[in-house]
Design a protein around this motif. Structure first.
Motif, short mmCIF file in Angstrom:
data_model
loop_
_atom_site.label_atom_id
_atom_site.label_comp_id
_atom_site.label_asym_id
_atom_site.label_seq_id
_atom_site.Cartn_x
_atom_site.Cartn_y
_atom_site.Cartn_z
N GLN A 186 0.82 -1.21 0.00
CA GLN A 186 0.00 0.00 0.00
C GLN A 186 0.85 1.27 0.00
OE1 GLN A 186 -3.66 0.32 1.04
NE2 GLN A 186 -4.13 -1.84 0.88
N SER A 199 0.06 5.85 1.74
CA SER A 199 -1.07 5.51 2.61
C SER A 199 -0.66 5.78 4.05
CB SER A 199 -1.48 4.04 2.44
OG SER A 199 -0.42 3.17 2.77
N GLU A 249 -4.98 3.86 7.46
CA GLU A 249 -5.51 3.17 6.27
C GLU A 249 -5.04 1.72 6.20
OE1 GLU A 249 -5.97 6.86 3.10
OE2 GLU A 249 -4.00 5.94 3.41
N ASP A 262 -6.86 -0.28 8.87
CA ASP A 262 -8.21 -0.62 8.44
C ASP A 262 -8.20 -1.80 7.48
OD1 ASP A 262 -9.42 2.83 8.33
OD2 ASP A 262 -9.35 1.35 9.98
N GLU A 263 -7.19 -1.85 6.63
CA GLU A 263 -7.08 -2.95 5.65
C GLU A 263 -6.92 -4.29 6.36
OE1 GLU A 263 -6.85 -4.76 1.87
OE2 GLU A 263 -7.38 -2.70 2.41
#
Length: 210
Positions: free
Chosen positions: A163, A172, A176, A179-180
């Motif tokens: 990411q 990112s 973020e 959350d992934e």
């Protein structure tokens, strides 16, 4: 490897242009303090004189003499630091041991990186100067090695890398990528830190402590 109490340290230092090599088939006997050495020097008389005063030697005997080399069997004094018992204790093998720049270059075969770290700790404990010149992995040889990364740390690192979290500039945020994975930002940050720490410890076994 360099230290004044390593095998033949005074002789290696005093005889100019001396090359010494240990015959490999007996260098991993953990109970032995005696080894056959091949000496290559232009001045055999000087070698004999210095061997007599070498404090790392308990006794020695010349076994054979060739055109450009001499074979000696040498038993060391009790206060000499020998690397062969340490290698054997971690189920390793010494493949080659020869002198260079007033020290020893030793090529060993070990089950994994943790055993390499054990040798480094022994050297550090005894103030032996040691440098790892080349570390190679042979396919299949480390099949039983335990990886220090947990599955959670591996997942966190892979997601963060894919990411762009480690890119400059970052693509990112910590929130973020957390959350992934489905965890909180503090938990994600902790996994990344522990994972990076384990990767460094595995990659630099002789430079860092776990």
């Amino acid at each position: 490897m360099k230290h004044q109490t390593l095998a033949l340290a005074p002789t290696i230092e005093k005889v100019e242009g001396l090359d010494v090599e240990i015959l490999p088939e007996v260098t991993t006997d953990p109970q032995s303090d005696a080894f056959p050495y091949v000496f290559r020097t232009a001045d055999g008389d000087e070698l004999e004189s210095i061997l007599q005063s070498d404090y790392t030697i308990k006794r020695y005997k010349q076994i054979d003499e060739y055109e450009d080399a001499s074979l000696y069997y040498i038993r060391h004094s009790s206060d000499v630091h020998l690397i062969s018992p340490v290698v054997t204790d971690v189920d390793g093998l010494i493949l080659q041991a020869k002198t260079k720049d007033n020290g020893w270059i030793v090529r060993v075969q070990l089950p994994g990186r943790s055993e390499l770290h054990s040798i480094w700790k022994y050297a550090r404990k005894n103030d032996i100067e040691i440098n790892f010149l080349n570390i190679q992995r042979e396919d299949g040889f480390e099949a039983n090695e335990t990886h220090t990364l947990t599955e959670e740390q591996k997942e966190a690192l892979v997601v963060a890398y894919n990411q762009g979290y480690f890119s400059q500039p970052r693509e990112s945020s910590l929130e973020e990528i957390a959350d992934e994975v489905g965890i909180t930002s503090p938990a994600m940050g902790g996994r990344l830190k522990r994972g990076i720490r384990n990767l460094i410890a595995d990659s630099l076994p002789g430079e860092v402590e776990r």
